[in-house]
Design a protein around this motif. Structure first.
Motif, PDB file in Angstrom:
ATOM      1  N   LYS A  98       0.827  -1.208   0.000  1.00  0.00           N
ATOM      2  CA  LYS A  98       0.000   0.000   0.000  1.00  0.00           C
ATOM      3  C   LYS A  98       0.862   1.259   0.000  1.00  0.00           C
ATOM      4  O   LYS A  98       0.618   2.199  -0.744  1.00  0.00           O
ATOM      5  CB  LYS A  98      -0.914  -0.009   1.230  1.00  0.00           C
ATOM      6  N   LYS A  99       1.874   1.264   0.871  1.00  0.00           N
ATOM      7  CA  LYS A  99       2.748   2.442   0.997  1.00  0.00           C
ATOM      8  C   LYS A  99       4.195   2.009   1.136  1.00  0.00           C
ATOM      9  O   LYS A  99       4.487   0.931   1.650  1.00  0.00           O
ATOM     10  CB  LYS A  99       2.370   3.274   2.228  1.00  0.00           C
ATOM     11  N   GLU A 103       1.420   1.350  -4.127  1.00  0.00           N
ATOM     12  CA  GLU A 103       0.374   2.276  -4.545  1.00  0.00           C
ATOM     13  C   GLU A 103       0.722   3.723  -4.211  1.00  0.00           C
ATOM     14  O   GLU A 103       0.328   4.646  -4.928  1.00  0.00           O
ATOM     15  CB  GLU A 103      -0.943   1.906  -3.861  1.00  0.00           C
ATOM     16  N   GLU A 104       1.427   3.932  -3.111  1.00  0.00           N
ATOM     17  CA  GLU A 104       1.731   5.294  -2.675  1.00  0.00           C
ATOM     18  C   GLU A 104       3.149   5.350  -2.116  1.00  0.00           C
ATOM     19  O   GLU A 104       3.519   4.548  -1.257  1.00  0.00           O
ATOM     20  CB  GLU A 104       0.743   5.736  -1.596  1.00  0.00           C
ATOM     21  N   VAL A 109       5.725   7.669  -0.076  1.00  0.00           N
ATOM     22  CA  VAL A 109       5.680   8.817   0.828  1.00  0.00           C
ATOM     23  C   VAL A 109       7.100   9.215   1.223  1.00  0.00           C
ATOM     24  O   VAL A 109       8.025   8.402   1.159  1.00  0.00           O
ATOM     25  CB  VAL A 109       4.839   8.498   2.079  1.00  0.00           C
ATOM     26  N   PRO A 169       6.616   2.557  -8.572  1.00  0.00           N
ATOM     27  CA  PRO A 169       5.227   2.981  -8.357  1.00  0.00           C
ATOM     28  C   PRO A 169       4.287   2.153  -9.204  1.00  0.00           C
ATOM     29  O   PRO A 169       4.580   1.839 -10.355  1.00  0.00           O
ATOM     30  CB  PRO A 169       5.233   4.447  -8.810  1.00  0.00           C
ATOM     31  N   VAL A 188       0.565   5.913 -10.237  1.00  0.00           N
ATOM     32  CA  VAL A 188       0.948   6.549  -8.972  1.00  0.00           C
ATOM     33  C   VAL A 188       1.717   7.836  -9.237  1.00  0.00           C
ATOM     34  O   VAL A 188       2.600   7.895 -10.090  1.00  0.00           O
ATOM     35  CB  VAL A 188       1.818   5.586  -8.130  1.00  0.00           C
ATOM     36  N   ASN A 189       1.377   8.876  -8.504  1.00  0.00           N
ATOM     37  CA  ASN A 189       2.066  10.160  -8.628  1.00  0.00           C
ATOM     38  C   ASN A 189       3.153  10.241  -7.564  1.00  0.00           C
ATOM     39  O   ASN A 189       2.873  10.266  -6.375  1.00  0.00           O
ATOM     40  CB  ASN A 189       1.065  11.310  -8.442  1.00  0.00           C
ATOM     41  N   TRP A 190       4.400  10.292  -7.992  1.00  0.00           N
ATOM     42  CA  TRP A 190       5.493  10.423  -7.021  1.00  0.00           C
ATOM     43  C   TRP A 190       6.381  11.616  -7.368  1.00  0.00           C
ATOM     44  O   TRP A 190       7.561  11.642  -7.159  1.00  0.00           O
ATOM     45  CB  TRP A 190       6.285   9.130  -6.903  1.00  0.00           C
TER      46      TRP A 190
END
Length: 230
Positions: A161-162, A194-195, A197, A219, A223-225
């Motif tokens: 997930k992260k 998915e994410e 951070v 990603p 996914v926006n990174w």
């Protein structure tokens, strides 16, 4: 200069690690928790003759089942293949070798591989030829056990997930399934997430897989990174 991305990279870059005839371990249960972008990339690159290790063969068009359905695998080590009729068809036709391992034993064999143990002892399946066939026995304290060899892979692929840039991972509820064990058992482990951070954003108590087990992060599609450049 230190790489600001940590272990974050691209699908194109990690696909260089995949090759014909490789051993590939994957997380997921019936497709849930399997990394879709990585599986698509393997298909698109044309990788074949793979030995797959994971809980099951997914469904014909879901999860790792896509690789099985397109006959990219020559062998599967799994607890069951019932949700993918194509896997069963290929097995009966002699076009796919299948090694069945009871689900708990399979998970423990993967865990053993991840912590550096060569094998485990189990009395499960002693009276089942499908499970015990060709496996050595070991007598301990007057009781007979099967020796179940540990499982490792040249590459493990997981879905989370992260993640932060150092590869610390958090999973989404039941999509966690076998992913933490699989992440430990690969010579190289690639996490699709998915994410992504910033470092320090994850609560240490939430982290399931420490980044020490993860070599690369990509990603998941869409996914926006962009934050990583900022």
């Amino acid at each position: 200069m230190e790489n600001p991305f940590g272990k974050i990279t691209t699908l194109e870059k990690v696909l260089e690690l995949f090759y014909n005839g490789m051993t590939l371990m994957f997380g997921g249960f019936g497709g849930v928790g399997s990394p879709p972008t990585l599986i698509y990339g393997i298909l698109d690159k044309g990788i074949k003759d793979i030995t797959l290790i994971g809980n099951d063969t997914g469904f014909p068009h879901i999860g790792i089942g896509k690789l099985v359905s397109q006959e990219r695998a020559v062998k599967v080590i799994a607890s069951h293949i019932g949700s993918n009729p194509i896997a069963g068809k290929l097995m009966h036709e002699g076009r796919l070798e299948v090694e069945f391992s009871p689900q708990g034993i399979l998970a423990e064999r993967i865990r053993a591989g991840g912590v550096g143990l060569p094998a485990i002892l189990s009395d499960i399946g002693m009276d089942n030829e499908l499970v015990s066939k060709n496996k050595p026995h070991f007598l301990l304290n007057g009781k007979d056990y099967l020796i179940e060899t540990a499982l490792t892979a040249e590459v493990s692929i997981v879905y989370a997930k992260k993640a932060d840039p150092y590869g610390n991972l958090i999973y989404d509820k039941s999509a966690r399934n076998t992913n933490p064990l699989v992440a430990m058992a690969g010579d190289i482990t690639i996490a699709e997430v998915e994410e992504i951070v910033p470092l320090g954003s994850l609560d240490p108590d939430e982290i399931v897989t420490p980044g020490v087990f993860v070599d690369h992060i990509i990603p998941s599609k869409g996914v926006n990174w962009k934050w990583a450049w900022e």
